[in-house]
Scaffold this active site. Structure first.
Site, PDB file in Angstrom:
ATOM      1  N   SER A 166       1.355  -7.548  -0.795  1.00 47.89           N
ATOM      2  CA  SER A 166       2.081  -8.551  -0.002  1.00 47.89           C
ATOM      3  C   SER A 166       1.240  -9.765   0.374  1.00 47.89           C
ATOM      4  CB  SER A 166       2.717  -7.917   1.237  1.00 47.89           C
ATOM      5  OG  SER A 166       1.791  -7.755   2.279  1.00 47.89           O
TER       6      SER A 166
ATOM      7  N   THR B  87       0.828  -1.208   0.000  1.00 50.64           N
ATOM      8  CA  THR B  87       0.000   0.000   0.000  1.00 50.64           C
ATOM      9  C   THR B  87       0.860   1.255   0.000  1.00 50.64           C
ATOM     10  OG1 THR B  87      -1.843  -1.090   1.070  1.00 50.64           O
ATOM     11  CG2 THR B  87      -1.717   1.274   1.389  1.00 50.64           C
TER      12      THR B  87
ATOM     13  N   THR C 235       1.702  -4.226   4.324  1.00 52.72           N
ATOM     14  CA  THR C 235       1.545  -4.533   5.757  1.00 52.72           C
ATOM     15  C   THR C 235       1.071  -5.964   6.010  1.00 52.72           C
ATOM     16  OG1 THR C 235      -0.740  -3.722   5.736  1.00 52.72           O
ATOM     17  CG2 THR C 235       0.972  -2.136   6.366  1.00 52.72           C
ATOM     18  N   ASP C 236       0.405  -6.556   5.012  1.00 51.64           N
ATOM     19  CA  ASP C 236      -0.328  -7.795   5.299  1.00 51.64           C
ATOM     20  C   ASP C 236       0.559  -8.988   5.663  1.00 51.64           C
ATOM     21  OD1 ASP C 236      -2.789  -6.625   5.135  1.00 51.64           O
ATOM     22  OD2 ASP C 236      -3.113  -7.116   3.027  1.00 51.64           O
TER      23      ASP C 236
HETATM   24  C1  SIN Z   1      -0.200  -5.239   1.092  1.00 52.88           C
HETATM   25  O1  SIN Z   1       0.035  -5.888   2.110  1.00 52.88           O
HETATM   26  O2  SIN Z   1       0.572  -5.257   0.099  1.00 52.88           O
HETATM   27  C2  SIN Z   1      -1.462  -4.472   0.965  1.00 52.88           C
HETATM   28  C3  SIN Z   1      -1.925  -3.929   2.247  1.00 52.88           C
HETATM   29  C4  SIN Z   1      -0.995  -2.943   2.870  1.00 52.88           C
HETATM   30  O3  SIN Z   1       0.138  -2.727   2.493  1.00 52.88           O
HETATM   31  O4  SIN Z   1      -1.471  -2.304   3.863  1.00 52.88           O
END
Ligand code: SIN
Length: 315
Positions: A63, A14, A96-97
Site C-alpha cells: 500500500s 502485509t 497498513t501503510d
Molecule cells: C503495506 O502497507 O502494504 C505493507 C505494510 C503493511 O501492510 O503492514
C-alpha cells in the site's frame, strides 16, 4: 433471486504477504496471496459471515504504492456493491501503510448506508501467528452487526472511524490509533461493543464526489510540504513552476508555518494554487484563528487534507 452475501475485496498488503525465510515478520513481500487463498486460511470465516462470502481481487500491491487509479477502481466497485440489495456489506483487505488514506478517500466518495470495513495485518500471512485471520474475522463480525454502516477500519480488535484513524506504530500488532477521539468500538468474542454511533455519510456530497471521480481523466496534482525548523520556500517554488494545483502544508502546532515557507505559500496562493494547512500534531484538532492568511483543514491530518483538497479540485 440470489441470497445475501458479504463481498471481500483484496488489494494486497502485509495481510497477503509471504515471508522470505523462517519466522521473520520483517523479511517478507507484501501482496502475494490472492484474496481467495487469504479467505480460505481463516478458520470459521464462513460461519461468522452467516451468508455467502464472495472474494474479488481489485489490486495486489504494497500500500505504500497505492495510487489514484486503484482508488477509483475500488470506489466504483464499492458503489456498485453498495447498490446491490443482496450485498450486506463490503470488507476490503489493505496494507497498513496507507490504510487511513484509502479509508478517508472512500468515506468521502461513498454513500455508505451499509458497512465498508477496511482491514489489514502487521504480520504476513505465512507468519507462525499471523494477525490477519483474526482481523478478517472481526471485519466480518462488524459487517454482520445490525445497524452497522459507513467506512470504518478494523485492526487488533478495535474499530476506528475513517476521519481519526492513523497508523502510529511501525511494528506492534495494535498499530492504529484514533487519537483523542478514541475508538468507535471494539470487537470482543465475536460481538461489537460500540462507543458512539456509526459514522454518518453525507450522501449528496458523496454522490457528487463519486461522479467527479468517474468523470475525471486526469487527477489534479496536489502535493504535501512540511513546515520544520530551517524550512525554505524553495520546494514550493519548484512545485508551482512544475504546475502544481494544490498544496497542503503539514504545519507546526496550531497551524503555524515557518515564515520563509509561508511567504512562498502565500505567493503560490496568489498565483491560483489552492493551499491548505493541516497540523503535524497527531492528536487534537487545529483551532483556526481569525485573520489566518492560509485556509485550514481542522480535524484532518496532512495526508487526509491532501485527499480532501484533491477531491475539491476535481472538475
Ligand atoms: C503495506 O502497507 O502494504 C505493507 C505494510 C503493511 O501492510 O503492514
Amino acid at each position: 433471486m440470489g441470497s445475501e452475501k458479504i463481498v471481500v475485496l483484496g488489494t494486497g498488503g502485509t495481510i497477503a504477504g509471504v515471508a522470505q525465510a523462517g519466522a521473520s515478520s520483517l523479511d517478507y513481500r507484501a501482496a502475494q496471496w490472492g484474496i481467495t487463498q487469504l479467505l480460505a486460511a481463516v478458520p470459521g470465516l464462513r460461519e461468522a459471515a452467516g451468508c455467502a462470502l464472495e472474494a474479488q481481487q481489485i489490486a495486489q500491491l504494497d500500500s505504500k504504492d497505492m495510487d489514484l487509479d486503484t482508488w477509483r477502481r475500488l470506489a466504483l466497485r464499492c458503489t456498485e456493491l453498495l447498490a446491490d440489495p443482496l450485498v450486506r456489506g463490503v470488507v476490503i483487505t489493505h496494507g497498513t501503510d496507507t490504510l487511513e488514506e484509502t479509508a478517508w478517500f472512500l468515506h468521502q466518495v461513498l454513500a455508505a448506508h451499509k458497512p465498508v470495513v477496511l482491514t489489514c495485518a502487521m504480520r504476513p500471512a505465512t507468519a507462525p501467528f499471523p494477525d490477519g485471520p483474526q482481523n478478517l474475522l472481526d471485519a466480518v463480525v462488524v459487517v454482520r452487526t445490525p445497524g452497522a454502516q459507513g467506512v470504518v477500519v478494523v485492526a487488533a480488535g478495535v474499530i476506528h472511524e475513517a476521519q481519526w484513524v492513523r497508523k502510529v506504530h511501525p511494528y506492534r500488532l495494535d498499530a492504529f490509533s484514533s487519537g483523542d477521539a478514541g475508538p468507535l468500538g471494539w470487537i470482543e468474542e465475536g460481538a461489537v461493543r460500540l462507543m458512539r454511533n456509526w459514522p454518518l455519510t453525507q450522501a449528496h456530497q458523496a454522490q457528487a464526489a463519486i461522479e467527479k471521480v468517474m468523470r475525471c481523466s486526469t487527477w489534479p496534482r496536489v502535493e504535501l510540504v512540511f513546515s520544520h525548523a530551517g524550512a525554505s520556500g524553495a520546494i514550493v517554488e519548484a512545485l508551482v513552476q512544475g504546475g502544481v494545483q494544490g498544496l497542503v502544508v503539514a504545519a507546526t502546532g496550531n497551524g503555524t508555518v515557518h515564515a520563509a515557507l509561508e511567504a512562498a505559500l502565500l505567493r503560490a496562493q496568489a498565483a491560483g494554487v489552492r493551499v491548505l494547512r493541516a497540523t503535524r500534531c497527531s492528536e487534537g484538532q487545529m483551532l483556526p484563528r481569525p485573520g489566518d492568511a492560509l485556509p485550514a483543514a481542522p480535524g484532518l491530518s496532512p495526508v487526509k487534507a491532501r485527499i480532501t483538497l484533491l477531491l475539491d479540485l476535481l472538475q
